[in-house]
Design a protein around this motif. Structure first.
Motif, PDB file in Angstrom:
ATOM      1  N   PRO A  93       0.836  -1.204   0.000  1.00  0.00           N
ATOM      2  CA  PRO A  93       0.000   0.000   0.000  1.00  0.00           C
ATOM      3  C   PRO A  93       0.878   1.264   0.000  1.00  0.00           C
ATOM      4  CG  PRO A  93      -0.656  -1.523   1.723  1.00  0.00           C
ATOM      5  CD  PRO A  93       0.634  -2.025   1.183  1.00  0.00           C
ATOM      6  N   THR A  94       0.408   2.283  -0.683  1.00  0.00           N
ATOM      7  CA  THR A  94       1.176   3.531  -0.764  1.00  0.00           C
ATOM      8  C   THR A  94       1.043   4.306   0.543  1.00  0.00           C
ATOM      9  OG1 THR A  94      -0.707   4.744  -1.600  1.00  0.00           O
ATOM     10  CG2 THR A  94       0.724   3.688  -3.230  1.00  0.00           C
ATOM     11  N   ASP A  95       1.899   5.330   0.689  1.00  0.00           N
ATOM     12  CA  ASP A  95       1.821   6.185   1.874  1.00  0.00           C
ATOM     13  C   ASP A  95       0.460   6.876   1.959  1.00  0.00           C
ATOM     14  OD1 ASP A  95       4.303   5.493   2.674  1.00  0.00           O
ATOM     15  OD2 ASP A  95       5.300   7.320   1.974  1.00  0.00           O
ATOM     16  N   ASP A  96      -0.078   7.265   0.796  1.00  0.00           N
ATOM     17  CA  ASP A  96      -1.384   7.942   0.786  1.00  0.00           C
ATOM     18  C   ASP A  96      -2.481   7.024   1.323  1.00  0.00           C
ATOM     19  OD1 ASP A  96      -0.319  10.230  -0.160  1.00  0.00           O
ATOM     20  OD2 ASP A  96      -0.890   9.902  -2.257  1.00  0.00           O
ATOM     21  N   ILE A 129      -6.022   6.262   6.411  1.00  0.00           N
ATOM     22  CA  ILE A 129      -6.530   5.641   7.655  1.00  0.00           C
ATOM     23  C   ILE A 129      -5.862   6.276   8.869  1.00  0.00           C
ATOM     24  CG2 ILE A 129      -6.693   3.458   8.942  1.00  0.00           C
ATOM     25  CD1 ILE A 129      -6.812   2.037   6.239  1.00  0.00           C
ATOM     26  N   ALA A 130      -4.555   6.537   8.725  1.00  0.00           N
ATOM     27  CA  ALA A 130      -3.793   7.072   9.870  1.00  0.00           C
ATOM     28  C   ALA A 130      -4.352   8.409  10.359  1.00  0.00           C
ATOM     29  CB  ALA A 130      -2.333   7.226   9.488  1.00  0.00           C
ATOM     30  N   LYS A 131      -4.874   9.231   9.455  1.00  0.00           N
ATOM     31  CA  LYS A 131      -5.369  10.544   9.891  1.00  0.00           C
ATOM     32  C   LYS A 131      -6.670  10.449  10.693  1.00  0.00           C
ATOM     33  CE  LYS A 131      -7.783  11.916   5.665  1.00  0.00           C
ATOM     34  NZ  LYS A 131      -7.724  12.739   4.476  1.00  0.00           N
ATOM     35  N   GLN A 132      -7.270   9.259  10.658  1.00  0.00           N
ATOM     36  CA  GLN A 132      -8.495   9.049  11.459  1.00  0.00           C
ATOM     37  C   GLN A 132      -8.164   8.503  12.847  1.00  0.00           C
ATOM     38  OE1 GLN A 132     -11.611   6.900   9.227  1.00  0.00           O
ATOM     39  NE2 GLN A 132     -10.302   7.165   7.455  1.00  0.00           N
ATOM     40  N   LEU A 133      -6.869   8.362  13.120  1.00  0.00           N
ATOM     41  CA  LEU A 133      -6.442   7.803  14.405  1.00  0.00           C
ATOM     42  C   LEU A 133      -5.496   8.763  15.126  1.00  0.00           C
ATOM     43  CD1 LEU A 133      -5.626   4.205  13.123  1.00  0.00           C
ATOM     44  CD2 LEU A 133      -7.616   4.840  14.482  1.00  0.00           C
ATOM     45  N   TYR A 134      -5.529   8.714  16.456  1.00  0.00           N
ATOM     46  CA  TYR A 134      -4.628   9.512  17.279  1.00  0.00           C
ATOM     47  C   TYR A 134      -3.866   8.563  18.208  1.00  0.00           C
ATOM     48  CZ  TYR A 134      -6.589  14.058  16.059  1.00  0.00           C
ATOM     49  OH  TYR A 134      -6.958  15.193  15.385  1.00  0.00           O
ATOM     50  N   CYS A 135      -2.563   8.760  18.267  1.00  0.00           N
ATOM     51  CA  CYS A 135      -1.771   7.927  19.170  1.00  0.00           C
ATOM     52  C   CYS A 135      -1.945   8.451  20.597  1.00  0.00           C
ATOM     53  CB  CYS A 135      -0.319   8.018  18.731  1.00  0.00           C
ATOM     54  SG  CYS A 135       0.838   7.508  19.966  1.00  0.00           S
ATOM     55  N   PRO A 136      -2.215   7.571  21.576  1.00  0.00           N
ATOM     56  CA  PRO A 136      -2.419   8.060  22.959  1.00  0.00           C
ATOM     57  C   PRO A 136      -1.141   8.599  23.600  1.00  0.00           C
ATOM     58  CG  PRO A 136      -3.084   5.754  22.737  1.00  0.00           C
ATOM     59  CD  PRO A 136      -2.388   6.124  21.485  1.00  0.00           C
ATOM     60  N   VAL A 137       0.003   8.273  22.996  1.00  0.00           N
ATOM     61  CA  VAL A 137       1.271   8.733  23.581  1.00  0.00           C
ATOM     62  C   VAL A 137       1.468  10.228  23.318  1.00  0.00           C
ATOM     63  CG1 VAL A 137       3.762   8.383  23.611  1.00  0.00           C
ATOM     64  CG2 VAL A 137       2.249   6.447  23.249  1.00  0.00           C
ATOM     65  N   CYS A 138       1.226  10.632  22.077  1.00  0.00           N
ATOM     66  CA  CYS A 138       1.414  12.047  21.734  1.00  0.00           C
ATOM     67  C   CYS A 138       0.032  12.665  21.540  1.00  0.00           C
ATOM     68  CB  CYS A 138       2.248  12.197  20.489  1.00  0.00           C
ATOM     69  SG  CYS A 138       2.503  10.663  19.577  1.00  0.00           S
ATOM     70  N   LEU A 175       2.109  -0.825  10.842  1.00  0.00           N
ATOM     71  CA  LEU A 175       1.110  -1.851  11.145  1.00  0.00           C
ATOM     72  C   LEU A 175      -0.107  -1.694  10.224  1.00  0.00           C
ATOM     73  CD1 LEU A 175       0.601  -4.183  13.107  1.00  0.00           C
ATOM     74  CD2 LEU A 175      -0.521  -2.587  14.633  1.00  0.00           C
ATOM     75  N   ILE A 176      -0.505  -0.440   9.978  1.00  0.00           N
ATOM     76  CA  ILE A 176      -1.618  -0.179   9.048  1.00  0.00           C
ATOM     77  C   ILE A 176      -1.235  -0.682   7.652  1.00  0.00           C
ATOM     78  CG2 ILE A 176      -2.956   1.632   7.883  1.00  0.00           C
ATOM     79  CD1 ILE A 176      -2.711   3.290  10.448  1.00  0.00           C
ATOM     80  N   ARG A 177      -0.002  -0.380   7.240  1.00  0.00           N
ATOM     81  CA  ARG A 177       0.467  -0.808   5.918  1.00  0.00           C
ATOM     82  C   ARG A 177       0.405  -2.345   5.809  1.00  0.00           C
ATOM     83  NH1 ARG A 177       3.548   2.405   2.787  1.00  0.00           N
ATOM     84  NH2 ARG A 177       4.392   3.521   4.565  1.00  0.00           N
ATOM     85  N   LEU A 178       0.870  -3.009   6.877  1.00  0.00           N
ATOM     86  CA  LEU A 178       0.888  -4.478   6.900  1.00  0.00           C
ATOM     87  C   LEU A 178      -0.533  -5.027   6.779  1.00  0.00           C
ATOM     88  CD1 LEU A 178       2.692  -7.049   7.459  1.00  0.00           C
ATOM     89  CD2 LEU A 178       2.002  -6.803   9.849  1.00  0.00           C
TER      90      LEU A 178
END
Lengths: 171, 188
Positions: free
Chosen positions: A37-40, A45-54, A73-76
């Motif tokens: 999968p490409t970065d885009d 999907i990544a922009k719909q998620l927030y990491c609890p650490v930052c 992990l999303i790419r995988l």
């Protein structure tokens, strides 16, 4: 004769090298386009998620190591054929609902969706009532003449009425 | 002398009461949430409620794929929160394993690793890199870390055999002696 053979060999080696390079370049390109999968796609999907650490940093722009791992992990999971919803559910199961940019519509989370429009409506109502209160007295002022106003005032206020009556008697 | 009163149109008393009650409830809710967030970690002396930690394969406890805190009643529990992306965690990884090896055979102390907000391949690589053998598993849904209200990783909680927290270590341990001296406080 010997020189001619050498030239032929060199030419053959050159073409063989060129073909090898072309083959591997093409193979790599096909692999990159078809399987991974490409970065885009990952960032969609990544922009719909927030990491609890930052806190307050969407996953697609977060520079930390933890977020990089999550993007991989999303790419995988995308390469394994999982859908967007399945991937988001995986993250919720593993890290809790707070990783979602948009909170699920359950329990107290409903307040997030209900309160802002409610406050906007309440504000609009208060503004409407305030404008009404400001405009009504002005309308009365412009519609009535000074004499009428005095008459009205005397009707309403017994002291003014009495004062006016006494003034009339003196005349 | 007669007094005239002008009829006043306004929001009825009941509506006002409902609005003010709603605003008050909202403020209380915000206050409770803010208060909870600023409480800090659980404190020594607190009874720790039971929780379940799923375990990575290869790190099971007596063949079980998950453990409960109550499974270890009568034993001292050292609960360490860590993550593979956490550099300070690496500073104490070897010390924790060494301390575990010292108490493993005694049966009186249990070490538990709760992997916080991590991905499994990286977590496994971390465990392998530092040769960690004590029970380890992911903190699914960050439920355990929320229960302890951790502020970051690494953090280590020492729970006595009665399930009462008696020591909190925020940040990495500097030596094995530091770990053992805390454990020895409660060992009979």
């Amino acid at each position: 004769m010997m020189k001619l053979n050498l030239n032929k060999t060199l030419r053959a080696v050159f073409f063989a090298s060129l073909l090898t390079v072309l083959f591997f370049t093409a193979a790599t390109t096909v692999f990159a386009q078809d399987d991974m999968p490409t970065d885009d796609e990952v960032n969609a999907i990544a922009k719909q998620l927030y990491c609890p650490v930052c806190e307050n940093t969407p996953l697609d722009v977060c520079p930390t190591e933890a977020c990089r791992q999550w993007r991989e992990l999303i790419r995988l999971q995308l390469s394994e054929g999982k859908t967007e919803e399945e991937i988001k559910q995986y993250f919720v199961d593993n890290y809790g609902a707070r990783v979602l940019a948009e909170p699920p519509r359950t329990g107290l989370n409903w307040l997030v969706y209900i309160l802002p429009p409610m406050f906007i409506l309440a504000g609009a109502f208060i503004l409407f009532r305030s404008f009404q209160a400001w405009t009504k007295p002005k309308a009365v002022e412009t519609a009535s003449s000074p004499s009428e106003e005095a008459g009205e005032a005397s009707d309403k206020d017994p002291y003014i009425a009495r004062l006016e009556e006494e003034l009339k008697n003196r005349k | 002398m007669t007094e005239t009163t002008t009829p006043k149109r306004g929001v009825s008393l009941w509506v006002q009461i409902v609005i003010w009650a709603f605003i008050a409830a909202l403020l209380v809710l915000v206050g409770v949430i803010l208060n909870k967030r600023q409480q800090g970690t659980v404190q020594p002396g607190d009874q720790i409620p039971d929780f379940t930690l799923p375990l990575f394969s290869g790190y099971e406890y007596e063949g079980q794929s998950e453990v409960k805190l109550s499974d270890f009643r009568g034993k001292l529990v050292v609960l360490n929160f860590w993550a593979s992306w956490c550099k300070p965690c690496e500073q104490e990884a070897a010390e924790l394993e060494e301390a575990w090896k010292m108490y493993e055979d005694s049966g009186k102390v249990v070490f538990l690793g709760a992997d916080y907000v991590d991905t499994e391949p990286e977590a496994r690589a971390y465990l392998k890199k530092f040769g960690i053998t004590y029970y380890n598993g992911p903190d699914m849904g960050t439920r355990i870390s929320q229960l302890f209200r951790i502020r970051g990783v690494p953090e280590t909680y020492f729970i006595d055999p009665d399930g009462v927290l008696y020591y909190v270590k925020v940040g990495p341990f500097l030596s094995v002696d530091e770990i053992t001296s805390i454990i020895e406080q409660k060992l009979p």
